[in-house]
Scaffold this motif. Structure first.
Motif, short mmCIF file in Angstrom:
data_model
loop_
_atom_site.label_atom_id
_atom_site.label_comp_id
_atom_site.label_asym_id
_atom_site.label_seq_id
_atom_site.Cartn_x
_atom_site.Cartn_y
_atom_site.Cartn_z
N GLN A 95 -32.83 21.16 10.05
CA GLN A 95 -31.56 20.74 9.47
C GLN A 95 -31.42 19.22 9.37
OE1 GLN A 95 -28.16 22.85 11.14
NE2 GLN A 95 -29.43 24.65 11.54
N GLN A 104 -3.62 15.42 10.39
CA GLN A 104 -3.71 16.40 11.48
C GLN A 104 -2.33 16.72 12.02
OE1 GLN A 104 -5.33 14.85 15.08
NE2 GLN A 104 -6.10 16.82 15.76
N TRP A 138 -15.72 15.80 20.75
CA TRP A 138 -15.38 16.47 19.49
C TRP A 138 -13.96 16.17 19.02
CZ3 TRP A 138 -19.64 17.54 17.33
CH2 TRP A 138 -20.75 17.82 18.14
N ASN A 139 -13.17 15.53 19.86
CA ASN A 139 -11.84 15.09 19.44
C ASN A 139 -11.76 13.58 19.29
OD1 ASN A 139 -10.17 17.49 19.16
ND2 ASN A 139 -10.54 17.80 21.34
N CYS A 184 -14.29 11.77 17.38
CA CYS A 184 -15.34 11.40 16.42
C CYS A 184 -14.78 11.31 15.00
CB CYS A 184 -16.49 12.40 16.48
SG CYS A 184 -16.00 14.12 16.20
N HIS A 192 -13.76 6.56 15.58
CA HIS A 192 -12.54 7.37 15.66
C HIS A 192 -11.37 6.52 15.18
CE1 HIS A 192 -9.59 9.72 18.47
NE2 HIS A 192 -9.53 10.16 17.23
N ASP A 252 -13.34 12.00 11.45
CA ASP A 252 -13.48 13.14 10.55
C ASP A 252 -14.93 13.55 10.34
OD1 ASP A 252 -14.39 11.04 9.07
OD2 ASP A 252 -13.02 11.31 7.39
N MET A 253 -15.82 13.09 11.23
CA MET A 253 -17.24 13.45 11.11
C MET A 253 -17.44 14.92 11.43
SD MET A 253 -19.38 10.24 12.68
CE MET A 253 -18.26 9.72 13.96
N ASP A 254 -18.33 15.58 10.68
CA ASP A 254 -18.63 16.97 10.99
C ASP A 254 -19.64 17.05 12.12
OD1 ASP A 254 -21.22 16.61 9.92
OD2 ASP A 254 -20.62 17.36 7.95
N GLU A 255 -19.87 18.27 12.58
CA GLU A 255 -20.73 18.49 13.75
C GLU A 255 -22.14 17.95 13.54
OE1 GLU A 255 -21.01 22.31 16.45
OE2 GLU A 255 -22.33 22.55 14.72
N ASP A 256 -22.71 18.20 12.37
CA ASP A 256 -24.08 17.77 12.13
C ASP A 256 -24.20 16.25 12.13
OD1 ASP A 256 -24.85 20.38 11.99
OD2 ASP A 256 -25.35 20.39 9.86
N LYS A 257 -23.22 15.57 11.57
CA LYS A 257 -23.29 14.11 11.56
C LYS A 257 -23.19 13.56 12.96
CE LYS A 257 -21.42 9.97 9.36
NZ LYS A 257 -20.44 9.41 8.38
#
Length: 592
Positions: free
Chosen positions: A358, A546, A306-307, A309, A384, A311-316
């Motif tokens: 979803q 960031q 999760w750090n 990936c 990333h 700027d992709m969101d969780e679903d992507k």
């Protein structure tokens, strides 16, 4: 001798019905949340839950509650929707007590074969295949919750507690009862057996189980016998090779069951998103070589993902991960089953219906760039992207990620790696140490291989090594600016210059040992002169958008990790597996 790679005419594309006939906290969450233990915590397995229910409701009340659960948790409507989702199979985990009643003094509620009868009838009516899975064996095939009883300390359980003879009897009952049902195309002989079981003993049980099932009427032309190869200490392929050598290929239409979870244990917690996808890709070779099924898989991912990936969101992220897994599973001779059909609604990464609704299971797979294993994987940059200037300069803000996915943090004098956040306490910068021992905060000079640095935290303290290295030197945060205890020589992998995502090792000039982390003990240490995976630190620059964020006091936060806590696996204990690299400058390849 090569193992026969028999394959199904229609490989299973299915989902698990976990939590129905063997209770687990995730898929059976209403029972676990409504019936708390005396300390108000949730039980972790069916055994403990049933003890609580019997104590608070009495035996008749507990039995009635379990009957109600079995009547309502999974119904024909679920089977109908499974078919409507385009799936062709279900895997039905069953505790042995559902088949032959619990043993004396065990708290389970059984016998309840009528529910297995219903599942088989619904599958037959709706054109679904069904794999019957002996998920919990007499005596337990492990000390973990999936077999029905979680035992702590784990030493309370011994592999000899698993009653092989009684387990074979349960398999015989199932095989005889459903041998004539065409929809039953698989029977699993156990689930996730402990790695402590000697390979010879496990192979003997598996071979006898195949014989029992075949003699009971489930012919190899129609029913596959499923043999788990879960967390084998010798490795999956070595175990399968030993099986082939021992049985000499006499069993047909058997398949080995692997559970493809990417969120448990240090190995997967420390993987970047790119490394997660490469791990999926690597599985294809094994799927193509051996008869296999991915009996359980999900969308859960370890901390570092999760750090890493972008700027992709969780679903992507989850949808990309799902697409790569589904593509890999298409090469498996016997297919795959998602875990699980029902789950705590907050856990969509484990909840097939939520993931399906979803759109997380509908993406086309990515074409991964080729990579020969040298240098940085181009997939890292693809997923990333680096800042415009990826070089790490003295004075730049950086974050230091250790092997299990956490970031080093400093609070006062305490140095630890407690969270997967990139916050104020995790922010560091490098100070150049000159020949006269003075340090320079910011020179806009790049950090290079074999530089000597001081590592400055956001509170203006410096990482320092104290104590005797032979006793496991501790790392603390010190105000001292010129002490040798705070000086480290930087060793880089694959580069002469430190860049975003670069792997670095920090050799203490005071102790001649390398910084390391430990997921089982608080703190950061400097215990060995190895350059191994425990000592590898990924140095990350923040993106242009960031910046470190202030976080609440550690006293108000719980130490934890991302992922589905306590579900479907056990966190590994850190076992130092020897040096990956010698403590010599030439051991680390430097290439501009």
């Amino acid at each position: 001798m090569e193992q026969n790679r028999d394959a199904l005419a229609k490989p299973w594309e299915g989902v698990n019905l976990g939590g129905w006939l063997l209770l687990e906290p995730g898929p059976s969450y209403p029972l676990f949340t409504h019936h708390l233990q005396k300390d108000k915590s949730e039980a972790r397995c069916e055994w403990d839950l049933m003890k609580v229910m019997r104590e608070t409701m009495g035996k008749p009340g507990a039995c009635e509650a379990i009957k109600s659960h079995r009547e309502t948790h999974t119904t024909k409507a679920d089977f109908q929707r499974i078919r409507a989702c385009g799936l062709n199979a279900v895997r039905l985990p069953v505790g042995y007590w559902v088949v032959t009643e619990p043993r004396p003094r065990e708290p389970y509620v059984g016998r309840a074969l009528e529910y297995v009868d219903r599942a088989v009838a619904w599958a037959e009516e709706l054109g679904l295949q069904i794999v019957l899975d002996l998920h919990g064996c007499p005596g337990g095939e492990s000390p973990e919750a999936p077999c029905g009883r979680r035992q702590r300390p784990e030493s309370r359980w011994n592999w000899r507690h698993w009653d092989f003879a009684a387990s074979l009897n349960v398999l015989q009952v199932l095989a005889k009862r459903y041998a004539s049902r065409a929809c039953v195309t698989g029977l699993a002989v156990c689930n996730e057996p402990s790695g402590e079981i000697p390979a010879k003993a496990l192979i003997s049980y598996y071979s006898r189980a195949v014989d029992v099932i075949r003699k009971a009427g489930m012919d190899a032309s129609r029913v596959a016998v499923v043999l788990p190869v879960f967390q084998r200490p010798e490795g999956e392929e070595a175990f399968m090779a030993q099986w082939t050598k021992t049985t000499r290929g006499r069993h047909r239409n058997v398949c080995f069951d692997v559970h493809c979870y990417h969120c448990f244990e240090n190995l997967f917690h420390g993987k970047t998103f790119a490394q997660q996808l490469r791990a999926v890709q690597e599985n294809i070779g094994m799927f193509k070589r051996y008869p296999m099924v991915a009996g359980e898989w999900a969308l859960c991912l370890g901390r570092a993902t999760w750090n890493t990936c972008g700027d992709m969101d969780e679903d992507k992220v989850m949808s990309i991960f799902a697409a790569q897994q589904l593509e890999a599973f298409r090469t498996a001779s016997h297919g795959s089953f998602f875990w699980n059909w029902k789950e705590d609604p907050e856990n969509k990464d484990w909840h097939f219906q939520q993931a399906y609704d979803q759109g997380l299971l509908k993406r086309a797979p990515l074409a991964l760039p080729s990579w020969d294993g040298t240098g940085e994987d181009p997939l890292e940059e693809m997923l990333h992207p680096s800042p415009e200037d990826p070089v790490v300069y003295y004075g730049d803000t950086v974050f230091l990620r250790v092997f299990h996915g956490m970031y080093i943090d400093v609070q006062g004098r305490s140095v630890d790696c407690r969270w997967s956040d990139k916050g104020e306490w995790q922010a560091f910068s490098f100070c150049e140490v000159l020949k006269d021992g003075k340090s320079v905060e910011s020179t806009r000079r790049a950090v290079r291989h074999r530089d000597v640095v001081r590592i400055r935290a956001s509170n203006n303290h410096y990482l320092s090594v104290t104590g005797d290295a032979a006793q496991g030197a501790a790392v603390v945060a010190s105000r001292a600016k010129r002490s040798q205890e705070g000086e480290f020589e930087v060793f880089l992998e694959n580069s002469a210059v430190l860049k975003h995502r670069g792997i670095a090792y920090f050799l203490s000039r005071a102790s001649a040992t390398v910084l390391d982390a430990d997921d089982a003990s608080d703190g950061v240490f400097a215990r060995w002169a190895d350059f191994g995976h425990w000592q590898a630190v990924a140095v990350e620059r923040p993106s242009e958008l960031q910046r470190p964020v202030a976080l609440p006091s550690p006293r108000n936060r719980s130490k934890g990790h991302s992922g589905h806590s306590g579900h479907r696996g056990s966190k590994d204990s850190p076992v130092r597996d020897g040096p990956a690299l010698k403590r010599k400058a030439e051991a680390l390849t430097c290439a501009d």
